[in-house]
Scaffold this motif. Structure first.
Motif, short mmCIF file in Angstrom:
data_model
loop_
_atom_site.label_atom_id
_atom_site.label_comp_id
_atom_site.label_asym_id
_atom_site.label_seq_id
_atom_site.Cartn_x
_atom_site.Cartn_y
_atom_site.Cartn_z
N LYS A 85 48.53 82.01 48.45
CA LYS A 85 48.24 80.31 47.91
C LYS A 85 47.29 79.94 48.99
O LYS A 85 47.09 78.45 48.43
CB LYS A 85 49.59 79.99 48.67
N THR A 86 46.71 80.51 49.59
CA THR A 86 45.10 79.87 50.56
C THR A 86 44.40 80.01 49.44
O THR A 86 43.46 79.09 49.96
CB THR A 86 45.76 79.87 51.68
N LYS A 87 44.15 81.06 48.97
CA LYS A 87 42.68 81.27 47.97
C LYS A 87 42.32 80.18 47.38
O LYS A 87 43.22 79.77 46.60
CB LYS A 87 42.91 82.44 47.55
N ARG A 88 41.34 80.01 47.33
CA ARG A 88 40.34 79.18 46.83
C ARG A 88 40.88 79.15 45.38
O ARG A 88 40.10 80.41 44.77
CB ARG A 88 38.92 78.49 47.52
N PRO A 89 40.73 77.80 44.63
CA PRO A 89 41.14 78.00 42.98
C PRO A 89 39.95 78.11 42.63
O PRO A 89 38.71 77.97 42.61
CB PRO A 89 41.81 76.85 42.77
N ARG A 90 39.64 79.35 41.35
CA ARG A 90 38.12 79.35 40.64
C ARG A 90 38.02 77.75 39.84
O ARG A 90 38.46 77.44 39.13
CB ARG A 90 38.35 80.60 39.41
N GLY A 91 37.02 78.33 39.31
CA GLY A 91 36.04 77.02 38.66
C GLY A 91 35.96 75.87 39.05
O GLY A 91 35.77 75.46 40.89
N GLN A 92 35.56 74.84 38.83
CA GLN A 92 34.85 73.39 39.27
C GLN A 92 36.12 72.83 40.74
O GLN A 92 37.54 72.79 39.14
CB GLN A 92 34.68 72.09 38.51
N GLN A 93 35.98 72.26 41.69
CA GLN A 93 37.64 71.62 42.53
C GLN A 93 37.10 70.51 41.74
O GLN A 93 36.55 69.48 41.66
CB GLN A 93 36.67 72.10 43.74
N LEU A 94 38.57 69.93 42.31
CA LEU A 94 38.90 68.25 42.01
C LEU A 94 38.49 67.58 42.71
O LEU A 94 38.04 67.85 44.16
CB LEU A 94 40.30 68.35 41.78
N GLY A 95 37.46 66.38 42.49
CA GLY A 95 37.35 65.76 43.01
C GLY A 95 35.06 65.92 43.38
O GLY A 95 34.54 65.17 44.43
N SER A 96 35.17 66.74 43.13
CA SER A 96 33.53 67.65 43.31
C SER A 96 32.57 67.11 42.40
O SER A 96 33.21 66.55 41.09
CB SER A 96 33.83 68.48 43.33
N ASN A 97 32.03 66.45 42.60
CA ASN A 97 30.45 66.35 41.16
C ASN A 97 30.35 67.21 40.05
O ASN A 97 29.85 68.58 40.61
CB ASN A 97 29.29 65.57 42.04
N GLY A 98 30.00 66.93 39.27
CA GLY A 98 30.33 67.41 38.18
C GLY A 98 28.48 67.83 37.27
O GLY A 98 27.79 66.65 38.05
N HIS A 99 28.25 68.55 36.93
CA HIS A 99 26.88 68.20 36.24
C HIS A 99 26.79 67.82 34.66
O HIS A 99 25.23 67.47 34.75
CB HIS A 99 26.02 70.04 36.21
N GLY A 100 27.33 67.26 34.75
CA GLY A 100 27.10 66.31 33.41
C GLY A 100 26.90 67.37 32.12
O GLY A 100 27.00 68.29 31.97
N LEU A 101 26.73 66.45 30.97
CA LEU A 101 26.67 67.44 29.73
C LEU A 101 25.27 67.73 29.38
O LEU A 101 24.33 67.58 30.88
CB LEU A 101 26.82 66.37 28.69
N THR A 102 25.09 69.19 29.22
CA THR A 102 23.95 70.67 28.93
C THR A 102 23.45 69.34 28.49
O THR A 102 23.49 68.92 26.73
CB THR A 102 24.46 71.45 28.29
N GLU A 103 21.64 69.14 29.24
CA GLU A 103 20.32 68.51 27.91
C GLU A 103 20.14 69.86 26.79
O GLU A 103 20.76 71.48 26.89
CB GLU A 103 19.27 68.38 29.31
N ARG A 104 20.15 69.24 25.82
CA ARG A 104 19.46 70.17 24.82
C ARG A 104 18.15 69.43 23.65
O ARG A 104 19.24 68.75 22.83
CB ARG A 104 20.81 70.24 24.23
N PRO A 105 17.42 69.14 24.37
CA PRO A 105 16.18 68.30 24.08
C PRO A 105 15.71 69.04 22.82
O PRO A 105 14.96 68.26 22.07
CB PRO A 105 14.70 68.27 25.44
N ASP A 106 15.58 70.66 22.08
CA ASP A 106 15.09 71.35 21.90
C ASP A 106 15.84 70.78 20.14
O ASP A 106 15.52 71.37 19.15
CB ASP A 106 15.23 72.48 22.24
N LEU A 107 17.20 69.81 20.13
CA LEU A 107 17.65 70.28 19.55
C LEU A 107 17.61 69.59 17.89
O LEU A 107 17.34 67.45 18.59
CB LEU A 107 19.26 70.36 19.32
N PRO A 108 17.13 69.29 16.60
CA PRO A 108 16.40 68.26 16.18
C PRO A 108 18.23 67.37 15.65
O PRO A 108 19.45 67.39 16.55
CB PRO A 108 16.73 68.79 14.55
N VAL A 109 18.43 66.16 15.83
CA VAL A 109 19.05 65.67 15.83
C VAL A 109 19.40 64.50 14.17
O VAL A 109 18.32 64.43 13.39
CB VAL A 109 18.85 63.42 17.23
#
Length: 562
Positions: A101-125
């Motif tokens: 029960k004390t094991k740290r859960p996998r993945g991004q933790q609640l309250g932590s800063n996310g990395h935002g949307l992944t940049e994809r500058p090479d894709l045509p719009v």
């Protein structure tokens, strides 16, 4: 009775007092037996004592055999059902397992800063305007909504559109408007060039076939099934014939990779089995071998019918260097290579040594503490060497490096000397020929003896900080082809196995230089098409070490699909 009868009477056997012979007390019971019976019993005692000794020895050997077989069973069970991790189960200081029960859960933790949307500058719009089908009205009063002053609200989605289509070229035809002789009466606009001139399939299809099989390591049949569901069924025989034609176009690039690699002096070598389902003279079975040599700028694969030392000997015979360092495992073919070519220095892999101890801990739980102790010592070597390598200036020899590097270098040498001392103390204190030697001692002796026998190659990284402690880069390079072998079982013919080695070499080398394989392949196939289905005369624009920085940056981006 007369005297003649008395002469033929048998003599009375001599009686022996067992009490007197054995030195027993006079009060003990006395047993009298004949001397012959005593000698027979004495002989039987020696016989049964010897048999008892043999039984004890045999039982000890059987117990060790059982222990060894149980270890092999544990090892095989771990390989099939065990977790793919070399780390032992985590424990608290008191030896009890951690509370799950004390094991740290996998993945991004609640309250932590996310990395935002992944940049994809090479894709045509592609912009689209979304409007209401009908003007919405208020459900209460029935009045219509009016345009908002903020205008439009932007939402972003990503899409990939894969479709097949028929491209029909309506070629303009013209007739001459003069009376000149010796010229054609009619001219038809030429069709755009194709990589295989007489093939109805364009470059994009061959590009997809090559990438799918040799870069993404998926069976070609899956791609053909996808094309069939998109309305474009293609015969597998057609694809095979096209690939055989394409092989000749990539051969010059493959040769250029080899020639350039022969100018380098450090290699990661590895090999793995590869199936070739074609009957070849003087070759029994369909098991071939895929060899890889990874240098600083090239990853080169080759298919060989065997796994002997003749393969790397033939490969390195054209080297231009006076000294070569080959990072490899302890396979005997590499040792034979170094004996036949003394200018080659073998640097053995510490990851394989570490694996020896982990295997011993898994097979024999009693050895777990001893094995993990040695694993920790190897981890200390890795830790010190990693910090040392960050400070290493390859332009300077070790004696001219800065003070912090020399301090770490001294610590590394001390750790290596301590391992040598502890290893030799154990080896000299045990005799492997002793039949009474315990199985677990034999296991330790075997591992430490192997460590001693390969110590020269395991010490190369100390005086050559540019040489890594393991051959993980080589194993990383061959991992993708091994995935392909598992997915499509190898090659159906010798030429197709050679094509596999060519394409694996090209795609893995492009990956070293961070070049987009899709973009490079399209550019190369177009160049082949423009050269009438042959490799371009000038390969410099397609070889990463010869192309300029601007070209490399351009090829690192996705190809233009407009």
């Amino acid at each position: 009775m007369d005297s003649s009868c008395q002469k033929i009477l048998p003599l009375k056997p001599q009686e022996i007092n067992i009490q007197a012979i054995d030195g027993l007390d006079e009060s003990s019971p006395q047993i009298r037996i004949f001397e012959k019976e005593y000698l027979e019993l004495k002989s039987a005692v020696g016989y049964w004592r010897a048999m008892h000794g043999k039984a004890i020895l045999r039982e000890k050997i059987l117990q060790q055999t059982i222990k060894k077989l149980k270890g092999q069973i544990r090892d095989l069970r771990h390989r099939i059902f065990g977790k793919k991790s070399e780390k032992p189960s985590a424990k608290e200081e008191n030896g009890k397992p951690k509370d799950p029960k004390t094991k740290r859960p996998r993945g991004q933790q609640l309250g932590s800063n996310g990395h935002g949307l992944t940049e994809r500058p090479d894709l045509p719009v592609k912009e689209e305007t979304v409007v209401f089908d009908e003007t919405p009205i208020c459900p209460v009063c029935g009045k219509p909504y009016i345009s908002h002053e903020d205008g439009e609200k932007e939402s972003i989605r990503y899409s990939v559109n894969v479709k097949a289509h028929v491209r029909i070229y309506n070629r303009q035809s013209m007739k001459k408007g003069c009376c000149c002789k010796g010229v054609a009466d009619k001219l038809t606009a030429p069709i755009p060039v194709n990589v295989i001139p007489k093939s109805p399939y364009e470059i994009q299809i061959w590009e997809a076939v090559l990438l799918t099989k040799f870069h993404y390591c998926q069976p070609t049949n899956r791609l053909l099934n996808q094309y069939a569901e998109l309305g474009l069924p293609i015969s597998p025989g057609t694809i095979a014939g096209g690939l055989k034609t394409l092989k000749t176009m990539f051969q010059p690039v493959y040769d250029a990779l080899y020639n350039h690699q022969m100018t380098e002096d450090r290699f990661h070598n590895d090999e793995s089995s590869w199936k070739v389902f074609e009957t070849v003279d003087n070759k029994i079975g369909n098991r071939w071998w895929l060899w890889v040599s990874r240098s600083v700028s090239v990853v080169y694969f080759q298919i060989a019918p065997g796994r002997g030392a003749d393969v790397p000997v033939e490969y390195f015979k054209n080297t231009q260097q006076q000294k070569i360092i080959v990072i490899c495992d302890r396979y005997s073919a590499y040792k034979s290579l170094a004996r036949q070519m003394p200018f080659i220095v073998l640097a053995f892999c510490w990851a394989h040594v570490r694996r020896d101890y982990l295997d011993a801990a898994r097979k024999y739980p009693t050895l777990e503490e001893w094995a993990l102790y040695w694993v920790e010592k190897i981890g200390e070597l890795y830790h010190i060497n990693n910090h040392r390598c960050k400070l290493f200036d390859q332009q300077l020899p070790i004696q001219w490096q800065d003070a912090l590097f020399k301090e770490l270098h001294g610590k590394l040498v001390e750790k290596m000397d301590a391992i040598v001392q502890e290893r030799d103390n154990f080896i000299t204190s045990h005799d492997p020929d002793d039949p009474n030697l315990d199985l677990l001692i034999r296991v330790k002796y075997k591992i430490l003896t192997s460590l001693k026998n390969h110590w020269k190659g395991l010490s190369v990284f100390v005086e050559h900080p540019e040489v890594p402690m393991d051959k993980n880069p080589g194993e990383k390079s061959i991992r993708n082809p091994v995935t392909g072998r598992k997915n499509f079982y190898g090659s159906g013919s010798k030429w197709s196995s050679e094509l596999a080695a060519i394409m694996f070499s090209i795609f893995q080398t492009l990956g070293l230089w961070e070049i987009n394989c899709n973009h490079w392949l399209r550019a190369y196939l177009i160049a082949c098409a423009e050269n009438h289905g042959k490799a371009p005369e000038d390969l410099s624009v397609f070889l990463p070490w010869e192309m300029d920085k601007g070209c490399r940056q351009n090829l690192s981006r996705p190809p233009d699909t407009s």
